[in-house]
Design an enzyme around this catalytic site. Structure first.
Site, PDB file in Angstrom:
ATOM      1  N   ASP A 155      25.752  21.216  17.695  1.00 49.85           N
ATOM      2  CA  ASP A 155      27.194  21.074  17.884  1.00 49.85           C
ATOM      3  C   ASP A 155      27.722  20.193  16.755  1.00 49.85           C
ATOM      4  OD1 ASP A 155      26.076  18.789  18.793  1.00 49.85           O
ATOM      5  OD2 ASP A 155      26.908  18.854  20.806  1.00 49.85           O
TER       6      ASP A 155
ATOM      7  N   ASP B 183      25.396  17.432  24.567  1.00 50.18           N
ATOM      8  CA  ASP B 183      25.612  16.138  25.216  1.00 50.18           C
ATOM      9  C   ASP B 183      26.256  16.279  26.589  1.00 50.18           C
ATOM     10  OD1 ASP B 183      28.005  16.972  24.256  1.00 50.18           O
ATOM     11  OD2 ASP B 183      28.307  15.320  22.856  1.00 50.18           O
TER      12      ASP B 183
ATOM     13  N   ASP C 235      26.216  21.577  28.866  1.00 49.88           N
ATOM     14  CA  ASP C 235      25.225  21.967  27.869  1.00 49.88           C
ATOM     15  C   ASP C 235      23.842  22.060  28.495  1.00 49.88           C
ATOM     16  OD1 ASP C 235      26.898  22.124  25.691  1.00 49.88           O
ATOM     17  OD2 ASP C 235      26.786  19.978  25.282  1.00 49.88           O
TER      18      ASP C 235
END
Lengths: 864, 259
Positions: free
Chosen positions: A329, A593, A597
C-alpha cells in the site's frame, strides 16, 4: 440495522440508557448478557498439540521406535548396554522437542509483549459520573466520551459532536478524516455519519456516543470472523522439511529392514541383526537437522528484528526469501504518513501573506502548552506551515464546519477590529464561489483567462502528486451570504513524502526479479505521483471499478505484467488481487494495516503488517510486523530470507555428508564380518554433539553480495535437490568414510592380533575412536566447503565467518572430551588415541577441501 | 398453526430482541401472545424498569393488533416450564439465551439437553447479538434434508418477510456434491415463492458451524434461523455440533427452532 436512522432520544430508548449512562449494576448485568468487549484472537493452535507436534514428526517417531526396540532388547537380553542406548535416544528426542518448541514460541511471546503496550482504557459515563474503565468492560448502552487520539472501543451511535472527526482507515481503508454528527442519517448504515466503529480513531474534536455493539458483534468483529474463516497456509519450507523428513524416514526404515533381512540370510543372530537395524536407522536419521533448522531460523528472526522486522512464525523468514510479488500500500509504507505543505501558488505575490493567514486561522488544529500541534494531519500540516509566517493575532467569531459534501470550511475572524471571511477547501467547490482576484493591488473580477490559468496551475500541482487545497477570503459584511463572492487567495499543495530509502529498495527488488504492485485507496494522481517518485512505472493502472468489471482471467492476464498501480481500491479488491496472484503460482507478500486488510494478509504467502499504524487484527494475522512501517525494511528482510534458504541448504549438505561415514561401517560390518567400526552412541555424539554448532554457524552466514541480483528461486527448486544429495552422499560423505576406515584400520593393523575382539578391548575402542575422530576432522574441512556450493573457499576467506571458527573450536573440544576423559570414554565407548593418529587423519581434511575446490572449479567452468 | 405464542420475559435487554421475534411469530399465526413475566418485589428500581420494558413491549404489540396476555410467575425454570406451558396451552415458547450460558459449553449443553427432553413443548431459542431493534434485511435459513414442520417454518419466514420486507437466503449445507435441493426443501421453497418471497439459494458443500458463521459475516446477515441439532452427545464429542457452533460464534442474532 436502523440505529443510524433514529433520533437521539430514540437511541437512548432503544438501548435502555440515558444521558447519565448506565448504572454500574445494569452495566455488570449487561456484561453477563453480552460478554466482554473483546475481539477473539484468530484461532491459535492448541498449545499442548503444538508441543506434542515436536515429539511426533517422522524423525522422532523413528527414534521412538529405535528406543522401544532397545528397551525390548534389554528386556530379552539384559546387560548388553541397550538400556543406556534406549535412555540416550529418549533424552535426544526430549531435548530436541523441547528445544524446537521453545524456539518456536519465542517470537510469539515477543508479539504478546508488543500488544501489552497498546492502550486499554476508555472514558464512560456511569451513574452520571465519568469513569475510566478497561475497554473490555464496555457494554451495549454505555455512553462513551471520545476525544482526539482515542481509539473507538465499540460500534457506537454519536449523541454529541464538536468538530468530531474520525479516521475510518483501519476499517475501510479510506484515510481522509470523516466528520461525525449526531443527526439521524437516512442513507446506508455503513456510510452513516452518526456511527463510529470499533477500532477506528478519533482524529479531531470530541464527542459522546452510545455503544450498541461490542466484541465480535461489531463490524471489526465481523472481519475477524472472515479472517478466521480463511485457511492458513503452509510455507514452502515447512512442506520441504516435511518432504525431507519423509524421504529420510522411509530411506532409513527401508535400509534398516533390508540389512536386517540380509544379516539374517548370512547367518547372524536375530539380536545382532536387531541391533544392526537400529544402528542403520539412527545413522540415517539426521537427528540434529530439525533443531538446527529451527535455531537457524530463530537466529534469522533475531537479525530481522534488529532490522525492524518482527517475524511471527519462523518459516515466514524463508517464505519471504522466495517472494516473487510484493503488493504494497502507499500511505505509511512507501510514504512517511506525515503530511507537509510543499508548494504554494498565488496569483499575486502580495496574496502570500493572506494565504498564510487563512491557512492558520481557517484551521481547527491547535498548539498545546508543550508546543505539540493537534488536529487532523492536513490541518496540522497547514498550521505548522503558516504559524510562524504571520504575526497577526485575531479572534474567531464563528465557523461553518467542514462538510464532506460541500468539501469546504469557513470561519469569520476578527483581526484589528476588522472582520474577515476565510474559506478553504477543494478547488472544484471554492472556485465557483470566488468572484474576484487581486491583481496589482487591485481587486478585479475573475475572467475566463484567469480561471483557465488557475486550472493549469492546479492541475500541475496535482500531477506532481500533491493534495491541493484552495483558499479564499473577503471582508465580512452583516446580512451577506458568507460563502459567496469571495476573493481567490491561492493554493497550497501538501505532500506525504516517500521514505528516503524506498526508491533504492524498489530498485533492489527489480534487480532481484521481484515485481511490485501498488494497491492504494488514494486517488489516481496521488498514487501515480508517489509511484513515480519511488520508481514504480505508472503505465499500467487500474481502479476498483475496472477491477470489478474484469473477469478473473482478464485480471490474471493483467497481473502478469510488471509494475502495476491499483488506485481507489477496496480491501475486497485487494483480496481478489492476492488470490489471483496466488492462482498464478506467485509467492505473494502483502502489506496492510487496517482491519479490512486482514483477509488479504492472511491469504498472502507472507502477510506484512505495519507496527506503528497497524491495527491489532492486522498484526495478529500477519506473518511479519514492520516495526518502522518502512517498505525498505521488507527488502532487507527478503535479502535475509534468501540467505536463510541458501544457509539451510548448506547445512543440510553438511549434516547429510556425515550420514555416509555413519552408515557404511554398518554395511561393511554385515558384509565382511569385521568388528563394528562405529558405535551407535558415537553416531549420536556426532549428530547431536560435534555437528550441531558447525551446522548452526553455517546458518549465520551473511547474505552474499549477489543474492539480490538473482531472480527468486523457482517453484520447482527444492531445498534438498538431487545435486545437493549427490554432493553429500556420493562426494563429500564417501571421503569422510574413507578417512574413517583409514583411522580404524590404522589402529587395527597396528594393534590387533585377531579380528574377533571383544567390544571392551582397548584396541577395538581405539579403532572406533579413530573412526569417530576421522569424521570429526573431515567435518571441520566440510564446514568450510559447505559455506557456498559454488564459490571457492579461498574467495570467501577462512575467517569471514567467525562463528564457524568458534564452532570448530567447540567441536574439537567436545571430541577431546569424548576421547580423552573418563566420562566420555565410559558413555561413548571410546579410548584415548595417540597424537599421531590425529596427524595421520588431518591430510584427509585437506584432500576434501582440494577435491571440492576442483569440483567447484569444474562446475563453474561448465555452467559459466 | 400456533394459537398461543409465549415469551419468557426476563429482566434483561436481550429479552427485548427475543420478544420481538415472538411478536413476529404471533403475527404470522394470528396467535395470542403470552408474556411470561417474573414477579418482582414492588417498588424496587429493577421492578420499575422491568415493568416499563414490559409495558413498552405491550404497546408495541397492541399497535400491531396482537392479543396479549401477561402471566406472572415466581420462579420459572426449564424444570417446571412444561407444567406452565400446558396450563396456558402455549404452542411455542421463545426463550432468550444470555451470553453467560452461550459462553459456557457445559451450561449450554445442559439447557439444550433439557429442551430436547421436553418433547411436548416447542421452543424458539434466541441468541441476541444486537440489542437495538434490527431491520432484518438479510435473513438466512439453515436447512437440512430432514426438516420437519415445513408449515411452521414457512409461516414464520412469511411473517419475517411481512415485517421487515427482507431478502431471504436459504442456506442448504450438504455433504454430497448436490446442487439441487432435496424434495422436502423444494416444497418449502415452493411455499415461500408462492407467497412472493424473494429467495436466494446458497448451497454449501461441507457441514460446519464455522462455515455458516463465516458466510453470515461475509454476507452481512442479520439473522440466522435454524433447527435444533438432532446429533447425540457422543456424536457431538467426535464430530462437533453445528447448532452449538453457530450459537457460540455467530456474528448476528440466531433463532433455533425446536418443533
Amino acid at each position: 440495522m436502523i440505529i443510524h436512522k433514529l433520533k437521539k432520544e430514540e437511541v437512548f430508548e432503544h438501548l435502555h440508557s440515558s444521558q447519565d449512562g448506565l448504572s454500574e449494576t445494569e452495566a455488570q448485568k449487561r456484561l453477563k448478557e453480552y460478554g466482554e468487549n473483546i475481539i477473539k484472537e484468530v484461532a491459535k493452535e492448541n498449545k499442548i498439540l503444538k508441543f506434542l507436534k515436536h515429539f511426533t514428526h517422522i524423525f522422532a517417531i523413528l527414534l521412538w521406535v529405535a528406543a522401544i526396540l532397545c528397551f525390548y532388547s534389554e528386556y530379552k537380553h539384559p546387560g548388553e548396554g541397550l538400556l543406556n542406548l534406549g535412555i540416550a535416544i529418549v533424552i535426544v528426542i526430549i531435548i530436541n522437542g523441547i528445544f524446537s518448541y521453545i524456539q518456536e514460541t519465542k517470537a510469539e511471546k515477543a508479539l504478546e509483549e508488543l500488544k501489552k503496550l497498546l492502550p486499554y482504557k476508555v472514558k464512560v459515563m456511569r451513574d452520571g459520573k465519568i469513569n475510566e474503565i478497561s475497554v473490555n468492560q464496555v457494554v451495549p448502552g454505555d455512553l462513551i466520551i471520545l476525544e482526539e487520539g482515542d481509539k473507538v472501543p465499540a460500534d457506537s451511535r454519536v449523541i454529541e459532536a464538536k468538530n468530531f472527526f474520525v479516521n475510518n482507515a483501519p476499517l475501510t481503508g479510506e484515510s481522509e478524516p470523516q466528520k461525525r454528527t449526531d443527526e439521524p442519517y437516512m442513507g446506508e448504515y455503513l456510510e452513516s455519519q452518526n456511527i463510529v466503529f470499533a477500532g477506528t480513531l478519533v482524529v479531531g474534536g470530541k464527542g459522546k456516543a452510545l455503544v450498541f455493539a461490542t466484541g465480535m458483534s461489531t463490524e471489526f468483529g465481523k472481519i475477524a470472523h472472515i479472517t478466521t474463516g480463511i485457511k492458513g497456509k503452509t510455507s514452502k519450507l515447512q512442506m520441504e522439511i516435511k518432504d525431507i523428513t519423509k524421504f529420510v524416514g522411509i530411506f532409513a526404515s527401508v535400509t534398516g529392514i533390508i540389512f536386517f533381512v540380509s544379516g539374517h540370510i548370512i547367518g547372524r543372530s536375530f539380536w545382532e541383526n536387531f541391533l544392526f537395524a537400529i544402528g542403520i536407522i539412527i545413522a540415517n536419521v539426521p537427528e540434529g537437522l530439525l533443531p538446527t533448522v529451527t535455531l537457524s531460523l530463530a537466529m534469522s528472526v533475531q537479525r530481522m528484528a534488529k532490522k525492524k522486522a518482527l517475524v511471527k512464525s519462523l518459516s515466514s523468514v524463508e517464505t519471504l526469501g522466495a517472494v516473487t510479488v510484493i503488493c504494497t500500500d502507499k500511505t505509511g509504507t512507501l510514504t512517511q504518513n506525515k503530511m507537509r505543505a510543499r508548494e504554494i501558488f498565488t496569483y499575486n505575490s502580495k496574496d502570500e501573506e493572506m494565504l498564510y493567514l487563512i491557512a492558520k486561522y481557517c484551521n481547527n488544529a491547535y498548539i498545546d502548552s508543550d508546543n505539540n500541534i493537534h488536529g487532523d494531519p492536513t490541518e496540522k500540516a497547514l498550521y505548522e506551515f503558516s504559524m510562524n509566517k504571520t504575526k497577526e493575532e485575531g479572534k474567531r467569531i464563528s465557523e461553518i464546519p467542514f462538510d464532506s459534501v460541500k468539501k469546504r470550511m469557513s470561519v469569520i475572524y476578527e483581526i484589528d477590529n476588522k472582520k474577515f471571511v476565510f474559506t478553504k477547501g477543494a478547488f472544484e467547490t471554492i472556485l465557483p464561489i470566488c468572484k474576484y482576484i487581486r491583481e496589482d493591488n487591485k481587486i478585479i473580477p475573475l475572467n475566463e483567462e484567469i480561471i483557465s490559468n488557475l486550472k493549469t496551475h492546479y492541475e500541475h500541482l496535482t500531477m506532481i502528486g500533491l493534495r491541493v487545497l484552495t483558499f479564499a477570503y473577503k471582508d465580512f459584511r452583516e446580512n451577506e451570504n458568507i460563502e459567496d463572492e469571495l476573493i481567490f487567495a491561492g493554493f497550497i499543495g501538501l505532500e506525504d513524502p516517500p521514505h528516503p530509502e524506498v526508491p533504492e529498495a524498489i530498485k533492489k527488488c527489480k534487480k532481484a526479479g521481484i515485481r511490485i504492485i501498488m494497491i492504494t485507496g488514494d486517488a489516481e494522481n496521488t498514487a501515480k505521483a508517489i509511484a513515480k517518485q519511488v520508481g514504480i512505472n505508472t503505465d499500467k493502472t487500474l481502479n476498483s471499478l475496472d477491477v470489478q468489471h474484469m473477469s478473473d482471467n482478464e485480471l490474471k492476464d493483467f497481473l502478469k505484467k510488471d509494475d502495476i498501480v491499483f488506485y481507489r481500491m477496496t480491501p475486497s479488491d485487494k483480496l481478489r488481487v492476492v488470490t489471483l496472484l496466488k492462482d498464478l503460482d506467485e509467492i505473494v507478500a502483502v502489506t496492510g494495516d487496517g482491519v479490512n486488510d486482514a483477509p488479504a494478509l492472511k491469504k498472502a504467502d507472507c502477510g506484512i503488517a505495519m507496527g506503528i499504524s497497524g491495527t491489532d487484527v492486522a498484526k495478529e494475522v500477519a506473518d511479519i510486523i514492520l516495526l518502522d512501517d518502512n517498505f525498505a525494511t521488507i527488502v532487507s528482510a527478503i535479502e535475509e530470507g534468501r540467505a536463510v534458504f541458501e544457509n539451510i541448504r548448506n547445512f543440510i549438505t553438511y549434516i547429510f555428508s556425515s550420514n555416509i561415514p555413519e552408515i557404511i561401517p554398518y554395511i561393511v560390518y554385515v558384509l565382511t564380518n569385521i568388528p563394528l567400526p562405529l558405535t551407535i552412541m558415537q553416531i549420536l555424539a556426532i549428530d547431536l554433539g560435534t555437528d550441531i554448532l558447525p551446522a548452526l554457524s553455517l546458518g549465520t552466514e551473511k547474505p552474499a553480495k549477489e543474492i539480490m541480483e538473482k531472480p527468486p528461486r523457482s517453484e520447482q527448486e527444492k531445498l534438498l535437490d538431487l545435486k545437493t544429495l549427490l554432493r553429500a552422499y556420493c562426494f563429500l560423505g564417501p571421503f569422510e568414510a574413507v578417512a574413517g576406515f583409514f583411522g580404524y584400520f590404522y589402529i587395527m593393523t597396528n594393534g590387533f592380533e585377531t579380528p574377533q575382539l571383544s567390544t571392551n578391548s582397548t584396541v577395538y575402542m581405539q579403532a572406533t575412536s579413530a573412526f569417530f575422530v576421522a569424521i570429526v576432522i573431515t567435518q571441520v574441512a566440510n564446514v568450510f566447503v559447505c559455506r557456498n556450493s559454488q564459490k571457492s573457499i579461498f574467495a570467501l576467506g577462512f575467517t569471514t565467518n567467525r562463528m564457524i571458527l568458534l564452532a570448530i573450536i567447540v567441536e574439537l573440544l567436545l571430541s577431546i572430551f569424548i576421547i580423552y576423559t573418563h566420562m566420555g570414554n565410559k558413555f561413548f565407548q571410546t579410548h584415548p588415541l595417540p597424537l599421531n593418529v590425529w596427524l595421520y587423519l588431518i591430510p584427509f581434511a585437506f584432500l576434501l577441501i582440494i577435491a571440492d575446490e576442483i569440483r567447484k572449479y569444474i562446475s563453474h567452468r561448465i555452467f559459466k | 398453526m400456533y394459537k398461543k405464542v409465549g415469551i419468557i420475559f426476563e429482566d434483561a435487554t436481550n429479552t427485548h430482541t427475543a420478544a420481538y421475534y415472538s411478536l413476529v411469530a404471533a403475527m404470522a399465526n394470528q396467535a395470542e401472545l403470552i408474556i411470561m413475566a417474573k414477579t418482582l418485589k414492588n417498588g424496587s428500581q429493577t421492578c420499575l424498569r422491568y415493568k416499563n420494558r414490559i409495558e413498552k413491549f405491550i404497546s408495541e404489540c397492541e399497535e400491531r393488533n396482537i392479543n396479549i396476555k401477561t402471566v406472572h410467575y415466581e420462579q420459572l425454570t426449564l424444570n417446571n416450564i412444561e407444567h406452565f406451558v400446558k396450563n396456558e396451552d402455549i404452542d411455542i415458547v421463545f426463550l432468550p439465551l444470555d451470553f453467560d450460558t452461550i459462553k459456557n459449553n457445559r451450561k449450554l449443553q445442559i439447557v439444550i439437553n433439557k429442551i430436547k427432553k421436553l418433547t411436548d413443548v416447542k421452543f424458539a431459542i434466541v441468541k441476541a447479538v444486537h440489542m437495538v431493534k434490527i431491520h432484518h434485511s438479510k435473513v438466512v435459513l439453515v436447512l437440512d434434508k430432514k426438516i420437519s414442520s415445513i408449515k411452521d417454518w414457512g409461516d414464520f419466514i412469511f411473517s419475517l418477510n411481512e415485517l421487515f420486507l427482507n431478502k431471504l437466503t436459504l442456506m442448504y449445507l450438504t455433504k454430497e456434491k448436490e446442487d439441487e435441493l432435496p424434495e422436502t426443501l423444494s416444497k418449502l421453497v415452493h411455499l415461500l415463492e408462492k407467497n412472493k418471497i424473494y429467495i436466494e439459494k446458497l448451497i454449501l458443500k461441507g457441514i460446519s458451524g464455522k462455515k455458516i458463521n463465516l458466510e453470515a459475516a461475509l454476507r452481512n446477515f442479520d439473522l440466522i434461523v435454524m433447527g435444533i441439532s438432532k446429533r447425540s452427545p457422543i456424536k457431538t464429542i467426535f464430530f462437533g455440533n453445528l447448532m452449538l457452533d453457530v450459537l457460540k460464534e455467530s456474528p448476528c442474532n440466531v433463532i433455533v427452532f425446536k418443533t
